[in-house]
Design an enzyme around this catalytic site. Structure first.
Site, short mmCIF file in Angstrom:
data_model
loop_
_atom_site.label_atom_id
_atom_site.label_comp_id
_atom_site.label_asym_id
_atom_site.label_seq_id
_atom_site.Cartn_x
_atom_site.Cartn_y
_atom_site.Cartn_z
N PRO A 51 0.84 -1.10 0.04
CA PRO A 51 0.14 -0.16 0.02
C PRO A 51 1.06 1.40 0.30
O PRO A 51 1.90 1.76 0.29
CB PRO A 51 -0.85 -0.08 1.49
CG PRO A 51 -0.04 -1.00 2.27
CD PRO A 51 0.84 -1.94 1.24
N ASP A 90 -2.07 2.75 1.98
CA ASP A 90 -1.61 2.95 3.87
C ASP A 90 -2.37 4.00 4.32
O ASP A 90 -2.03 5.21 3.75
CB ASP A 90 -0.27 3.04 3.86
CG ASP A 90 0.92 2.65 4.90
OD1 ASP A 90 -0.28 2.59 6.08
OD2 ASP A 90 1.37 2.45 4.34
N TRP A 523 3.90 0.39 9.47
CA TRP A 523 5.40 -0.57 9.35
C TRP A 523 4.18 -1.72 10.24
O TRP A 523 4.53 -3.23 9.38
CB TRP A 523 6.15 -0.57 9.39
CG TRP A 523 7.30 0.60 8.58
CD1 TRP A 523 7.52 1.43 9.33
CD2 TRP A 523 7.14 0.22 7.07
NE1 TRP A 523 8.32 1.88 7.85
CE2 TRP A 523 7.47 1.35 7.27
CE3 TRP A 523 6.78 -0.88 6.31
CZ2 TRP A 523 8.32 1.00 6.29
CZ3 TRP A 523 6.91 -0.09 5.10
CH2 TRP A 523 7.59 0.78 4.93
N GLN A 559 12.23 -0.96 0.25
CA GLN A 559 11.86 -1.91 1.22
C GLN A 559 12.75 -3.05 1.37
O GLN A 559 11.89 -3.52 2.66
CB GLN A 559 10.37 -2.12 0.92
CG GLN A 559 9.10 -0.89 0.03
CD GLN A 559 8.92 -0.82 0.90
OE1 GLN A 559 8.41 -0.89 1.81
NE2 GLN A 559 8.59 1.01 0.88
N TRP A 563 8.98 -2.59 4.21
CA TRP A 563 7.19 -4.02 3.40
C TRP A 563 8.25 -5.52 3.76
O TRP A 563 7.64 -6.06 4.35
CB TRP A 563 7.41 -3.27 2.62
CG TRP A 563 4.87 -4.07 2.76
CD1 TRP A 563 4.48 -4.02 3.77
CD2 TRP A 563 4.78 -5.08 1.62
NE1 TRP A 563 3.47 -4.59 3.09
CE2 TRP A 563 3.35 -4.91 1.82
CE3 TRP A 563 5.18 -4.97 0.11
CZ2 TRP A 563 2.98 -5.71 0.83
CZ3 TRP A 563 4.56 -5.51 -0.56
CH2 TRP A 563 3.08 -6.13 -0.25
N LYS A 596 18.33 13.50 -7.36
CA LYS A 596 16.62 12.95 -7.01
C LYS A 596 15.74 13.89 -8.28
O LYS A 596 16.38 15.28 -8.65
CB LYS A 596 16.01 13.27 -5.73
CG LYS A 596 16.85 12.53 -5.21
CD LYS A 596 15.94 12.68 -3.45
CE LYS A 596 16.77 11.15 -2.41
NZ LYS A 596 16.68 11.01 -0.96
N LYS A 599 10.36 18.74 -7.42
CA LYS A 599 9.18 19.12 -8.04
C LYS A 599 9.89 21.32 -8.15
O LYS A 599 9.46 21.41 -9.37
CB LYS A 599 8.21 19.78 -6.95
CG LYS A 599 7.39 17.90 -7.72
CD LYS A 599 5.31 18.19 -6.52
CE LYS A 599 5.11 17.14 -6.12
NZ LYS A 599 4.10 16.73 -5.48
#
Length: 1052
Positions: A51, A90, A523, A559, A563, A596, A599
């Site tokens: 999620p 999530d 988590w 992750q 996760w 990276k 924006k």
RNA sequence: GGGCCUGUAGCUCAGCUGGUUAGAGCGCACGCCUGAUAAGCGUGAGGUCGCGUGUUCAAGUCACGCCAGGCCCA
């Protein structure tokens, strides 16, 4: 009548995709692609969707994940598996809490409590899903099939109840305990922060830096410690040294006292005039005891405190090389003290004020207490130095106050005793790429620490532990029903503000039990996803048990500790199983400049713009063929996406369009496949492309079965080249030429059946990767002609390789032929001989019988391609080229070993006679070893003025001599070419017939046309050719510098 | 500070268990072809394989160290 809707080459790929999306939506294709597959547990292919937080909009990282999460399930769905795909959200945790704090003008737990936890939580609930519609749009536009209607959310009652169940399982297995952890802490906000938050605001500040002495118990000497946080000294319980570091025992001039200090820092701390009394290592100091500076915790001495210990984090960069340890106020301190059994003492409350037993400063803010503490140390004679020190220090990013590190009570899940078992379970998981699982994840497992699962926050699943205020007895509640039964209340929502008022009597002492204040870290919730999304074990028992572990998950490299890890910890703890069988790990998407994506910097193109301009297929193929699929970083480049359009999508569309164009001209329809000769009886070119197709099918199946998605596009590119630049180009005439007899009809029929099969199979094969274009092709080629309106390529079974169609020898022979043609073209290029000029012959030299046979078999083809009249094949090129020999290091290296250098020299000295011996199958002795032909590498250089080119054992020579005959034909070809351009320029259709009249005063040109009149007429579809002015306007064309007037008129 | 990944042509990337003259695509230059044509094909220039040391007959490939970037952890 045309059987296929003409392929529009003008429509943009993106527009086509929108049409496909509409078709899918209208005919409910996704749902049917799931439900058409057999519904039984064995046939399920289970995919877990990790999620995402719904607080932001999807970016390229999500698009990468979405692509992986779509390609693989589509593949298995076509492999007849039932692949249900639920989207997950999530919804709990800090991201949304912080956003709401900002919007509500709150700052930290105290202000949230004042505002009202109930109102705050409801605000979170109301706002956490506000971006989901945009997610749905973007993900759908990407072509990802996933069920947004039957999604799961971590804030659902069913989800939260399963999380409770998971926790209760751990509780019952005695795998949960309460401990403390040192965390960044904002006393202004009265809350612990995450490490991430702590890292977000570092400032340069001036702090007091004091050097303090500690009196040793067993000798008249002192340890010297240094700190920038005097307020932590009352909680000092030890001193750390580096066990291998060098220390000195030295007398300080000023006061005559004896101190221990790191050798490297002695001058700085004690002054250059100190007297060294002895040298020692840190290890020699370990175990020494000293007198506490303050009386508050003096009783801890009995339990081993106030001792020197070794720790890895000691350095000589600053201070004294002996580090003051206040285990409550530093992570390193905590860990080092924990190792030797010293528990932390923490006399600081949540507001940052001293508490009992530090009575002298009780109620005083810690930072404000620095001064009186320093004064007192000075009065006691313990202060040796007092400086100011400028350093970078973390600040609370919300309140702007300095952070402190402080113990906070935390609930832990035991993990350390599970390391070996988790490592063993991990062995059974297929990781792509492998190294992530074995190394990165494997290493992490082997050093796994107990897992802190609690947070002192509000919007989350509450930890279901109720504790007795009087006797501390605690119980764990595992379901809503359990809570309802104990409390006598109706329980319909498990969020803290809905249940925290529920109390019940203690089993032991009948006093009131209340819930502990913590909620789960999110988590823990996402790690519970396999159970919680199905509300297991309250519902879906059989479905869960049959579908666990999942076959597939895909997430980003970040992750590893997220996760992937939490899934494994919980499934190992609860079921002693892996939670998933296959995992594809993707890397990070960076901007084109290697930074990276940001924006504010605008260093990357808006995903929607890319989707609108190039389409999702292009983006998907680009991403899947990039390093991200191997967990490496990708510098996203719009040009790369454009390149996919150019190299994959446009050629494919052109091939498809080509087919449709001619099929419509000929009235060919799919039912005519049955009338075509069987595949094995078709012309070689057809058998070849069908073989290539099946080889591709085999390759793609293999790679997809292994989850090596990045190995799918390269063979695809190769195939497209073979299809368009060889098969179709070589076959063009077969499609448009009139079939005049039975043989002609069969050939044409074979060509149509073959190209049709290639296009349809290809569409099926690539459907998982390029779901849109393949759907358009399939609809056009299969569904529409059959009158089916709700059909889809994605409802088909995936093509399995037809092994009997694969003819390796044929593929090899064609490769040889293409090489010969390539070499011949290179020759024409380098010697300025345009292809339209016919040449007498081409000579192919090889001593390989198989190659010779291949060339002889394709002589006609080679003649056409190279525009030569004859192919001569020979095995001896002595008159064409010099040969020079080099050793084949690969075969000889092992045999020769150290003699390799001498061998190289000997081989270089071999002559043509020796070479002939080798070619004849003989051997030559060099350095005591018998060399055969395969042990040498041959390089050819042209002899004299022959025109040759060679590659490997193939040499190609062109006879460049021209005679009148060749010149005349060349001229004719040039005229034809110009006439074709005229056809094009005046807008004729490829089937239009014309009448032609030519005017030229060049005799050579006229006679060239006359000599080949029938052929010229055929080529340009002229029913008549006349010399002299014709009707209509003339077009003047230039033929090798000579003027030709063309009167071309379309015939009705 | 630790673990892992990455560093090869101007750009994006291939290079299997060490073995010939290190490849592809894009871009650039030049050319070819054209009954798929606002396409297609070819040729050429362009590289100290991040740096260093070592192992080896032989290192882009193996080992060690360093440098740079990234992810995660501390």
């Amino acid at each position: 009548m045309s059987s296929f809707r003409p392929v529009s080459l003008e429509a943009s790929l993106a527009e086509e995709e929108e049409r496909v999306l509409a078709h899918w939506a209208k005919t409910d294709t996704f749902a049917r692609s799931v439900t058409q597959r057999e519904e039984n547990v064995e046939n399920h292919y289970v995919f877990y969707d990790g999620p995402p937080f719904a607080t932001g909009l999807p970016h390229y990282g999500h698009l990468v994940a979405s692509t992986l999460k779509d390609v693989v399930p589509r593949y298995w769905a076509m492999k007849k598996k039932r692949v249900e795909r639920r989207f997950g959200w999530d919804t709990h945790g800090l991201p949304i809490e912080m956003e709401m704090e900002k919007e509500l003008g709150l700052s930290g737990p105290t202000s949230i409590r004042e505002y009202g936890v109930d109102k705050f939580n409801e605000a979170c609930r109301a706002n956490v899903l506000r971006y989901t519609e945009q997610w749905r749009r973007t993900i759908t536009r990407m072509g990802r099939w996933v069920d947004f209607d039957d999604d799961y959310k971590t804030m659902d009652l069913s989800f939260m109840e399963s999380v409770w169940w998971v926790f209760q399982q751990l509780w019952d297995k005695k795998r949960v305990y309460k401990g403390v952890r040192v965390m960044p802490f904002s006393w202004r906000l009265s809350t612990a922060l995450s490490n991430f938050e702590a890292n977000s605001d570092y400032r340069d500040v001036d702090d007091p830096a004091i050097t303090v002495r500690l009196k040793l118990d067993d000798e008249d000497a002192y340890l010297l410690i240094w700190t920038t946080t005097p307020w932590t000294l009352p909680a000092n319980l030890g001193v750390a040294v580096g066990s291998d570091m060098a220390y000195v025992k030295a007398r300080r001039k000023e006061d005559g006292a004896v101190y221990y200090v790191a050798e490297a820092l002695a001058g700085k701390v004690l002054g250059d005039d100190h007297e060294v009394l002895g040298q020692l290592t840190g290890q020699d100091l370990v175990g020494k005891r000293y007198a506490p500076l303050f009386p508050y915790y003096a009783d801890k001495k009995a339990t081993g405190a106030f001792v020197v210990m070794a720790s890895g984090h000691v350095s000589t960069e600053s201070g004294t090389g002996l580090v003051h340890m206040a285990p409550a106020f530093g992570e390193d301190d905590f860990a080092a003290c924990q190792k030797i059994g010293i528990d932390p003492v923490d006399p600081v409350d949540e507001e940052g004020r001293f508490t009992e037993p530090v009575v002298d400063y009780k109620g005083q803010n810690i930072k404000e207490a620095d001064k009186p503490i320093i004064r007192r140390l000075k009065d006691d004679g313990a202060l040796i130095r007092h400086d100011t020190y400028r350093h970078s220090y973390p600040f609370c990013w919300r309140s702007g106050t300095p952070l402190i590190y402080k113990t906070v009570p935390v609930w832990f899940v035991k993990v350390e005793d599970l390391r070996d078992r988790m490592a063993a379970i991990n062995e059974g998981i297929h990781w792509v790429p492998e190294a992530v699982g074995q190394k990165r994840f494997g290493n992490w497992l082997s050093e796994a620490r107990d897992w802190a699962i609690s947070r002192n926050r509000f919007w989350g699943t509450p930890i279901p532990v109720w504790q007795c205020a009087s006797c501390d007895h605690a119980v764990c509640i595992g379901s809503a029903a359990d809570l309802a039964q104990r409390s006598g209340a109706d329980v319909t929502d498990l969020h803290p503000h809905k249940i925290d008022h529920l109390t019940f009597a203690c089993d032991k002492c009948q006093a009131e039990m209340r819930r502990i204040p913590e909620v789960f870290d999110c988590w823990f919730e996402s790690g519970s996803m396999p159970y919680a999304q199905l509300h297991y074990p309250f519902e879906n028992k059989a479905k869960f048990e049959g579908g666990f572990p999942a076959q597939f998950i895909a997430e980003g490299l970040d992750q590893t500790r997220g996760w992937f890890y939490t899934l494994l910890v919980l499934s190992a703890s609860l079921f002693d199983k892996a939670p998933f069988e296959n995992v594809v790990v993707n890397g990070l998407v960076l901007a084109e400049d290697g930074q990276k994506m940001s924006k504010s910097k605008k260093n990357y193109p808006d995903p929607h713009k890319v989707l609108d301009e190039y389409g999702a297929d292009a983006l998907r193929a680009y991403l899947i063929n990039s390093p991200v699929v191997r967990a490496e970083p990708l510098r996203f480049s719009e040009a790369g996406v454009r390149e996919v359009v150019r190299s994959v999508l446009i050629p494919l569309k052109n091939a498809w369009s080509f087919f449709v164009q001619y099929a419509n001209v000929d009235g060919w329809s799919p039912d005519q496949v049955a009338q075509a000769p069987a595949a094995a009886d078709r012309p070689e070119l057809d058998r070849w492309i069908l073989s290539m197709l099946q080889s591709l099918v085999r390759e793609v199946n293999e790679q997809m079965d292994g989850y090596y998605l990045y190995k799918v596009i390269p063979p695809l590119l190769g195939f497209i080249d073979h299809l368009t630049n060889w098969y179709i180009r070589r076959s063009r005439r077969r499609f448009w030429r009139q079939a005049e007899d039975e043989a002609g009809r069969e050939d044409k029929s074979s060509a149509y059946a073959t190209l049709y099969e290639v296009l349809v199979t290809f569409a099926e094969l690539m459907a998982p990767v390029l779901p849109f274009l393949t759907e358009s092709m399939y609809q056009n080629l299969v569904s529409e002609p059959a009158g089916k309106t709700d059909d889809s390529v994605h409802l088909r079974d995936y093509p399995a390789p037809l092994e009997d169609r694969i003819d390796a020898a044929l593929e090899q022979n064609m490769a040889v032929t293409r090489t010969v043609v390539g070499l011949g073209r290179a020759l024409r290029q380098t010697h300025d001989l345009r292809t339209r000029q016919p040449l007498r012959h081409v000579m192919v030299v090889t001593h390989d019988d198989a190659v010779r046979a291949a060339v002889e078999a394709h002589a006609e083809l080679i003649c056409e391609e190279l525009n030569v009249r004859e192919v001569q094949v020979r095995h001896d090129d002595a008159d064409l080229a010099e040969v020079s020999l080099k050793p084949n290091y690969k075969t000889l290296g092992k045999r020769m070993g150290k003699r390799m250098k001498a061998c190289a020299a000997d081989v270089a000295g071999l002559d043509r006679a020796a070479f002939d011996t080798l070619v004849g199958g003989g051997s030559i002795e060099v350095q005591g070893e018998a060399l055969t032909l395969e042990d040498v590498i041959v390089t050819r250089t042209p002899k004299g003025d022959v025109v040759i080119e060679s590659e490997g054992e193939l040499t190609v020579a062109l006879d460049t001599r021209l005679d009148d005959d060749l010149r005349q034909e060349g001229l004719m070809r040039e005229v034809v070419s110009k006439l074709q351009r005229v056809r094009k320029d005046i807008g004729l259709d490829i089937t239009d017939r014309v009448s032609l009249a030519l005017v030229t005063d060049d005799d050579a040109m006229r006679s060239a046309v006359q000599a080949f009149e029938a052929r010229v007429a055929e080529e340009v579809l002229a029913t008549s050719i006349a010399f002299g002015a014709g009707g209509g306007d003339a077009v003047n064309v230039d033929v090798d510098g000579r003027v030709l007037q063309v009167y071309m008129e379309k015939l009705a």
